[in-house]
Design a protein around this motif. Sequence first.
Motif, PDB file in Angstrom:
ATOM      1  N   SER A 213      39.976 -17.290  10.772  1.00  0.00           N
ATOM      2  CA  SER A 213      39.562 -15.938  10.384  1.00  0.00           C
ATOM      3  C   SER A 213      40.778 -15.263   9.745  1.00  0.00           C
ATOM      4  O   SER A 213      41.926 -15.637  10.015  1.00  0.00           O
ATOM      5  N   HIS A 214      40.520 -14.280   8.914  1.00  0.00           N
ATOM      6  CA  HIS A 214      41.659 -13.631   8.258  1.00  0.00           C
ATOM      7  C   HIS A 214      42.542 -12.922   9.263  1.00  0.00           C
ATOM      8  O   HIS A 214      43.745 -12.784   9.060  1.00  0.00           O
ATOM      9  N   THR A 215      41.956 -12.488  10.374  1.00  0.00           N
ATOM     10  CA  THR A 215      42.767 -11.867  11.413  1.00  0.00           C
ATOM     11  C   THR A 215      43.773 -12.887  11.954  1.00  0.00           C
ATOM     12  O   THR A 215      44.950 -12.589  12.118  1.00  0.00           O
ATOM     13  N   PHE A 320      48.936 -15.962  -3.261  1.00  0.00           N
ATOM     14  CA  PHE A 320      49.225 -14.564  -2.938  1.00  0.00           C
ATOM     15  C   PHE A 320      47.851 -13.925  -2.773  1.00  0.00           C
ATOM     16  O   PHE A 320      47.125 -13.716  -3.744  1.00  0.00           O
ATOM     17  N   ARG A 321      47.482 -13.618  -1.512  1.00  0.00           N
ATOM     18  CA  ARG A 321      46.144 -13.058  -1.246  1.00  0.00           C
ATOM     19  C   ARG A 321      46.160 -11.577  -1.629  1.00  0.00           C
ATOM     20  O   ARG A 321      46.327 -10.689  -0.794  1.00  0.00           O
ATOM     21  N   SER A 322      45.950 -11.303  -2.910  1.00  0.00           N
ATOM     22  CA  SER A 322      46.185  -9.952  -3.439  1.00  0.00           C
ATOM     23  C   SER A 322      45.304  -8.882  -2.808  1.00  0.00           C
ATOM     24  O   SER A 322      45.648  -7.705  -2.811  1.00  0.00           O
ATOM     25  N   ILE A 356      48.872 -15.806  -8.162  1.00  0.00           N
ATOM     26  CA  ILE A 356      48.230 -14.593  -7.653  1.00  0.00           C
ATOM     27  C   ILE A 356      46.731 -14.813  -7.626  1.00  0.00           C
ATOM     28  O   ILE A 356      46.101 -15.009  -8.676  1.00  0.00           O
ATOM     29  N   ARG A 357      46.190 -14.807  -6.442  1.00  0.00           N
ATOM     30  CA  ARG A 357      44.747 -14.969  -6.343  1.00  0.00           C
ATOM     31  C   ARG A 357      44.087 -13.624  -6.617  1.00  0.00           C
ATOM     32  O   ARG A 357      44.497 -12.603  -6.056  1.00  0.00           O
ATOM     33  N   THR A 358      43.073 -13.645  -7.470  1.00  0.00           N
ATOM     34  CA  THR A 358      42.370 -12.394  -7.746  1.00  0.00           C
ATOM     35  C   THR A 358      41.577 -12.002  -6.501  1.00  0.00           C
ATOM     36  O   THR A 358      41.342 -12.823  -5.609  1.00  0.00           O
ATOM     37  N   LEU A 359      41.194 -10.732  -6.475  1.00  0.00           N
ATOM     38  CA  LEU A 359      40.606 -10.145  -5.262  1.00  0.00           C
ATOM     39  C   LEU A 359      39.553 -11.005  -4.566  1.00  0.00           C
ATOM     40  O   LEU A 359      38.552 -11.358  -5.176  1.00  0.00           O
ATOM     41  N   ASP A 360      39.815 -11.288  -3.314  1.00  0.00           N
ATOM     42  CA  ASP A 360      38.822 -11.999  -2.499  1.00  0.00           C
ATOM     43  C   ASP A 360      38.336 -11.024  -1.429  1.00  0.00           C
ATOM     44  O   ASP A 360      38.641 -11.160  -0.253  1.00  0.00           O
ATOM     45  N   LEU A 361      37.612 -10.001  -1.892  1.00  0.00           N
ATOM     46  CA  LEU A 361      37.047  -9.030  -0.951  1.00  0.00           C
ATOM     47  C   LEU A 361      35.637  -9.459  -0.573  1.00  0.00           C
ATOM     48  O   LEU A 361      35.054 -10.310  -1.235  1.00  0.00           O
ATOM     49  N   THR A 477      40.764 -24.916   2.225  1.00  0.00           N
ATOM     50  CA  THR A 477      40.086 -25.671   3.293  1.00  0.00           C
ATOM     51  C   THR A 477      39.411 -24.753   4.309  1.00  0.00           C
ATOM     52  O   THR A 477      38.440 -25.156   4.955  1.00  0.00           O
ATOM     53  N   ASN A 478      39.921 -23.525   4.451  1.00  0.00           N
ATOM     54  CA  ASN A 478      39.298 -22.625   5.443  1.00  0.00           C
ATOM     55  C   ASN A 478      37.840 -22.396   5.083  1.00  0.00           C
ATOM     56  O   ASN A 478      36.948 -22.499   5.924  1.00  0.00           O
ATOM     57  N   ASP A 479      37.616 -22.061   3.818  1.00  0.00           N
ATOM     58  CA  ASP A 479      36.236 -21.824   3.404  1.00  0.00           C
ATOM     59  C   ASP A 479      35.501 -23.132   3.161  1.00  0.00           C
ATOM     60  O   ASP A 479      34.309 -23.229   3.447  1.00  0.00           O
ATOM     61  N   ASP A 488      30.467 -19.934  10.603  1.00  0.00           N
ATOM     62  CA  ASP A 488      31.134 -18.692  10.245  1.00  0.00           C
ATOM     63  C   ASP A 488      32.545 -18.732  10.835  1.00  0.00           C
ATOM     64  O   ASP A 488      32.713 -18.823  12.053  1.00  0.00           O
ATOM     65  N   ARG A 489      33.545 -18.675   9.962  1.00  0.00           N
ATOM     66  CA  ARG A 489      34.919 -18.827  10.448  1.00  0.00           C
ATOM     67  C   ARG A 489      35.380 -17.661  11.307  1.00  0.00           C
ATOM     68  O   ARG A 489      36.420 -17.743  11.956  1.00  0.00           O
ATOM     69  N   THR A 490      34.636 -16.547  11.321  1.00  0.00           N
ATOM     70  CA  THR A 490      35.047 -15.411  12.152  1.00  0.00           C
ATOM     71  C   THR A 490      34.310 -15.386  13.492  1.00  0.00           C
ATOM     72  O   THR A 490      34.552 -14.529  14.319  1.00  0.00           O
TER      73      THR A 490
HETATM   74  C1  PEP Z   1      40.774 -20.837   2.142  1.00  0.00           C
HETATM   75  O1  PEP Z   1      39.580 -20.496   2.137  1.00  0.00           O
HETATM   76  O2  PEP Z   1      41.179 -21.913   2.602  1.00  0.00           O
HETATM   77  C2  PEP Z   1      41.802 -19.938   1.587  1.00  0.00           C
HETATM   78  C3  PEP Z   1      43.035 -20.330   1.420  1.00  0.00           C
HETATM   79  O3  PEP Z   1      41.428 -18.669   1.301  1.00  0.00           O
HETATM   80  P1  PEP Z   1      41.127 -17.567   2.403  1.00  0.00           P
HETATM   81  O4  PEP Z   1      41.585 -18.081   3.741  1.00  0.00           O
HETATM   82  O5  PEP Z   1      41.868 -16.337   2.017  1.00  0.00           O
HETATM   83  O6  PEP Z   1      39.643 -17.405   2.315  1.00  0.00           O
END
Ligand code: PEP
Length: 594
Positions: A213-215, A320-322, A356-361, A477-479, A488-490
């Motif tokens: 999870s991003h957290t 870079f997770r912008s 630089i990764r574009t917005l991943d909102l 790989t996370n996604d 769901d990764r969260t």
């Molecule tokens: C990923 O999905 O592996 C990745 C690097 O992006 P994020 O974790 O920010 O979704």
Amino acid sequence: MLRDPVAAVQSGPSGAVAGRMSFTIHGIGVSQGIAIGCAHLLSVAQLEVSHYQVQPDEVAEELSRFDAAIARVRAELSAAAALIPEGAPAEMEGFLNLHLMILADSTLSEAPKELIRTQLCNAAYALTQQAETLLEQFERIEDEYLRERKADVIQVVERVLKALSGQPGHLPPPPQPDADIILVARDLSPTDVILFKGHRFAGFITDLGGTTSHTAILARSLGIPSIVALHHAHQLIREGELLVVDSTQGVVLVNPDAAALAEYRLRQAQSRLEREKLYLLKATRAATLDGTRVELLANIELPDEVDRARDHAAAGIGLFRSEFLFLGRDELPDEDEQFEAYRHVASVMGERPVTIRTLDLGADKHLKGAARVAPNPALGLRAIRLCLAEPQMFLRQLRAILRASNYGNVRILVPMLSTAHELRQTLELIAEAKRSLDAAGIPYRRDMAVGGMIEIPAAALALRTFTRGLDFLSIGTNDLIQYTLAIDRTDDAVAYLYDPLHPAVLRLLAHIIRRATAAGVPVAVCGEMAGEVGFTRVLLGMGLRQFSMHPANLLEVKQRVLTSDLGGAQRVVAQMLRTEDPDKLRALLARING
Ligand code: PEP
Ligand code: MG
């Protein structure tokens, strides 16, 4: 967001709650290392008190009981402020002051007296009535930060209620200068963690959350031990209790006995020593035993983390997770602010690439006040989908990145691509951003590379679309694991299913790396798997030569690369790709790392 700072000041690291047994709780460690410190609970308590009438001749006494309770809490808070140890987190003092201000607010300190006089009710009831009025006002506040201060109001009220009920107040032990704090929360949003950045916490533990999870990623980027998916930790742990957070093992020890504490202090010292030894590898070139070069790049979330990346000798910024520039704030960064952030990172890295990764909102990362409640956020309007739906916002970012390209080796990375159409639209918007800069005579690097994240199985399987249209690829790989395994990764309820060693995941990874390499398109992995030393040789054996990870993992992965026999790794990986038996896969993983 610290809660009840008084309790934290009043219990030192040796101040485990008296009489409580020691016990352990298991979760998922999301970073390395051991933290020892006092629990700080992020909680919202209930305010329930009995309601009874006082006789007219008892009113004066009730009023003075109330005044005495307020005075006692004021004294407690002031005493705690005086006891704050040197080096304690700066916000501790801020929160004590905030509690003093809340206490001084006439809604809490004066208005209840009017209720006692007019309604002939008991002091505790009068106080909670007024507290509810105040809490309703907080509920209407637009500013999220202020709205969240509700919990502080509750804490102050609870303290006064305790004083009214005659419960003994805390007796402060001598201050402990090294009173480290471990934040115990039910859950934390990525925005919460951003707000914690720069504050000194020894560790984080949460009931919810998955390892990617991003957290969790952010907690890792803070470089402190953290554990998620502890389920009931928040209910089991009490404020101020002594905790050992063993993030490597995913275990929390609550109220450890003296022997366990000594053991963990020793392990903590050993792991510090190991980290210091690893630091000696900084200047060493990353290559396998046969001399094959491997590029180890860094992932960052905020511009100031670039120093850490440089400090750990990263070969560049691979991700870079912008979007983190956009979180937890009222005003979105305009083009100039974004440009400054990107330029800073580009200049610090010099000729080394800055991706630089574009917005991943979307999904679990939302703009303040703009959270759209999608029925299925991870599958919804996220990342490039959202950017293509909001072209003006996207163009502002593209222009900012292009302008920064003039100050270093900047590359654009587009997240979550899945179709040829999205790719075309994206490239067209990049061309439009270039045209607008040309028209204004603003310089940028015309040959700036554009890459795409391969993190949706569809993109992995239809790879040719992306190897043909892009300059480089980066595997998220996370996604990729989230979408391949439909977890769901969260969501901690399905966190146990997250498995980089699932045969489908291994095959997809091998396929992407092989096809991209054959097409002559550089490919990296920038998901958490790239920083997990247990998978370094698996990825090397698949042909991966670029790994991007949190800076804290760089040197450990470098050490693994330096001791890797590439031929041996390739042979084990070939066997891994032929089997679907989970036990055999685990045995092969052990063999490759043996
Ligand atoms: C990923 O999905 O592996 C990745 C690097 O992006 P994020 O974790 O920010 O979704
Ligand atoms: Mg991703």
